[in-house]
Design a protein around this motif. Sequence first.
Motif, mmCIF file in Angstrom:
data_model
loop_
_atom_site.group_PDB
_atom_site.id
_atom_site.type_symbol
_atom_site.label_atom_id
_atom_site.label_comp_id
_atom_site.label_asym_id
_atom_site.label_seq_id
_atom_site.Cartn_x
_atom_site.Cartn_y
_atom_site.Cartn_z
ATOM 1 N N ILE A 127 0.861 -1.169 0.000
ATOM 2 C CA ILE A 127 0.000 0.000 0.000
ATOM 3 C C ILE A 127 0.899 1.221 0.000
ATOM 4 N N PRO A 128 0.904 2.019 -1.076
ATOM 5 C CA PRO A 128 1.794 3.180 -1.151
ATOM 6 C C PRO A 128 1.585 4.152 0.010
ATOM 7 N N LYS A 129 2.645 4.867 0.369
ATOM 8 C CA LYS A 129 2.600 5.786 1.504
ATOM 9 C C LYS A 129 1.614 6.930 1.293
ATOM 10 N N ASN A 130 1.369 7.300 0.038
ATOM 11 C CA ASN A 130 0.473 8.434 -0.217
ATOM 12 C C ASN A 130 -0.980 8.013 -0.428
ATOM 13 N N SER A 131 -1.303 6.761 -0.143
ATOM 14 C CA SER A 131 -2.677 6.289 -0.324
ATOM 15 C C SER A 131 -3.560 6.755 0.835
ATOM 16 N N THR A 132 -4.866 6.745 0.594
ATOM 17 C CA THR A 132 -5.842 7.207 1.577
ATOM 18 C C THR A 132 -6.704 6.050 2.044
ATOM 19 N N LEU A 133 -6.892 5.937 3.344
ATOM 20 C CA LEU A 133 -7.736 4.877 3.892
ATOM 21 C C LEU A 133 -9.202 5.187 3.620
ATOM 22 N N LEU A 134 -9.892 4.254 2.957
ATOM 23 C CA LEU A 134 -11.319 4.424 2.690
ATOM 24 C C LEU A 134 -12.172 3.839 3.805
ATOM 25 N N ALA A 135 -11.801 2.636 4.251
ATOM 26 C CA ALA A 135 -12.619 1.989 5.275
ATOM 27 C C ALA A 135 -11.893 0.783 5.857
ATOM 28 N N GLN A 136 -12.274 0.446 7.064
ATOM 29 C CA GLN A 136 -11.867 -0.823 7.675
ATOM 30 C C GLN A 136 -13.143 -1.596 7.966
ATOM 31 N N VAL A 137 -13.257 -2.790 7.400
ATOM 32 C CA VAL A 137 -14.487 -3.572 7.528
ATOM 33 C C VAL A 137 -14.147 -5.035 7.812
ATOM 34 N N VAL A 138 -15.161 -5.775 8.150
ATOM 35 C CA VAL A 138 -15.030 -7.218 8.361
ATOM 36 C C VAL A 138 -15.683 -7.944 7.188
ATOM 37 N N LEU A 139 -14.907 -8.753 6.480
ATOM 38 C CA LEU A 139 -15.467 -9.605 5.435
ATOM 39 C C LEU A 139 -16.047 -10.842 6.102
ATOM 40 N N GLY A 140 -17.297 -11.121 5.820
ATOM 41 C CA GLY A 140 -17.955 -12.237 6.501
ATOM 42 C C GLY A 140 -18.764 -11.703 7.662
ATOM 43 N N SER A 141 -18.533 -12.255 8.852
ATOM 44 C CA SER A 141 -19.291 -11.865 10.030
ATOM 45 C C SER A 141 -18.361 -11.649 11.218
ATOM 46 N N SER A 142 -18.728 -10.695 12.066
ATOM 47 C CA SER A 142 -17.989 -10.464 13.303
ATOM 48 C C SER A 142 -18.710 -11.049 14.512
ATOM 49 N N SER A 143 -19.714 -11.889 14.253
ATOM 50 C CA SER A 143 -20.534 -12.438 15.332
ATOM 51 C C SER A 143 -19.825 -13.508 16.150
ATOM 52 N N GLY A 144 -18.830 -14.172 15.536
ATOM 53 C CA GLY A 144 -18.152 -15.240 16.256
ATOM 54 C C GLY A 144 -16.739 -15.435 15.757
ATOM 55 N N PRO A 145 -15.900 -16.094 16.550
ATOM 56 C CA PRO A 145 -14.505 -16.335 16.149
ATOM 57 C C PRO A 145 -14.420 -17.137 14.846
ATOM 58 N N GLY A 146 -13.541 -16.691 13.945
ATOM 59 C CA GLY A 146 -13.317 -17.403 12.698
ATOM 60 C C GLY A 146 -14.360 -17.171 11.632
ATOM 61 N N GLN A 147 -15.328 -16.301 11.894
ATOM 62 C CA GLN A 147 -16.394 -16.076 10.916
ATOM 63 C C GLN A 147 -16.120 -14.892 9.985
ATOM 64 N N GLY A 148 -15.077 -14.140 10.259
ATOM 65 C CA GLY A 148 -14.799 -12.977 9.427
ATOM 66 C C GLY A 148 -13.332 -12.614 9.432
ATOM 67 N N VAL A 149 -12.958 -11.751 8.485
ATOM 68 C CA VAL A 149 -11.585 -11.278 8.350
ATOM 69 C C VAL A 149 -11.600 -9.750 8.338
ATOM 70 N N LEU A 150 -10.775 -9.145 9.183
ATOM 71 C CA LEU A 150 -10.677 -7.696 9.256
ATOM 72 C C LEU A 150 -9.768 -7.203 8.127
ATOM 73 N N VAL A 151 -10.289 -6.297 7.290
ATOM 74 C CA VAL A 151 -9.519 -5.802 6.134
ATOM 75 C C VAL A 151 -9.563 -4.282 6.074
ATOM 76 N N ASN A 152 -8.569 -3.719 5.392
ATOM 77 C CA ASN A 152 -8.497 -2.278 5.153
ATOM 78 C C ASN A 152 -8.512 -2.023 3.654
ATOM 79 N N THR A 153 -9.263 -1.019 3.238
ATOM 80 C CA THR A 153 -9.325 -0.638 1.830
ATOM 81 C C THR A 153 -8.712 0.743 1.656
ATOM 82 N N TRP A 154 -7.757 0.824 0.719
ATOM 83 C CA TRP A 154 -7.011 2.048 0.462
ATOM 84 C C TRP A 154 -7.203 2.475 -0.988
ATOM 85 N N ALA A 155 -7.066 3.777 -1.249
ATOM 86 C CA ALA A 155 -7.201 4.292 -2.619
ATOM 87 C C ALA A 155 -6.145 5.354 -2.868
#
Length: 213
Positions: free
Chosen positions: A106-134
Amino acid sequence: MRAFVLLVCLSAGCLAERPQQCTSPDLMTGMLSVSSQSEKLTAFAKFTYDALGKRIRLRECGEYNNKTFHLDVLLLFNQGVMYKINNKDRTCCKKQLSAEFHPLQIPKNSTLLAQVVLGSSSGPGQGVLVNTWAGEMQLKRGRAKYMSTVTEFGCVPVSTLFHTDRTGWIVTSFFNNVIGITDPQILIPPAFCRGARLEKEDGEEPENFFSLF
């Protein structure tokens, strides 16, 4: 005084949790899919990525301009050469590689758009925390826009949207990633490539994700 110390601790905790631009693992093996906005290109590939030695192996199959293709290439950026490998016929084409190596990051001059969970945050192992940059970057053929999603822990690539005036939007999705090189021989030209002579480029090749960087 206690309230002030607590406020400082909470502020430090918030700053520590803010996502930071990152670099993906230096050694990776996995698979990816690529599709273009123009629908000219759809492809799947196995990739082997070595940022330390600046080497990439791609074994692709897909469709480009309504024609199916199979492509096995070894990109050796340190040597400035690319090998097109045909294991079935045991033939090899050696061509000049003019592109520069750019690590997956991720280049140093990129901008953070969002941090979200892919899948579900309801229980362990049900989702993955990711960051989206532009952001935007300067290429040899002009400016390019990108939007990249990586895992918060490990900076493992998940997906990338990449746009130039020449290609339009190209979407790449990564899956089945493994940290490390499962087969080091993949990044060494086969024995039948040793006598291959350097050939001139003969037209435009199908785009793949790594060639865009």
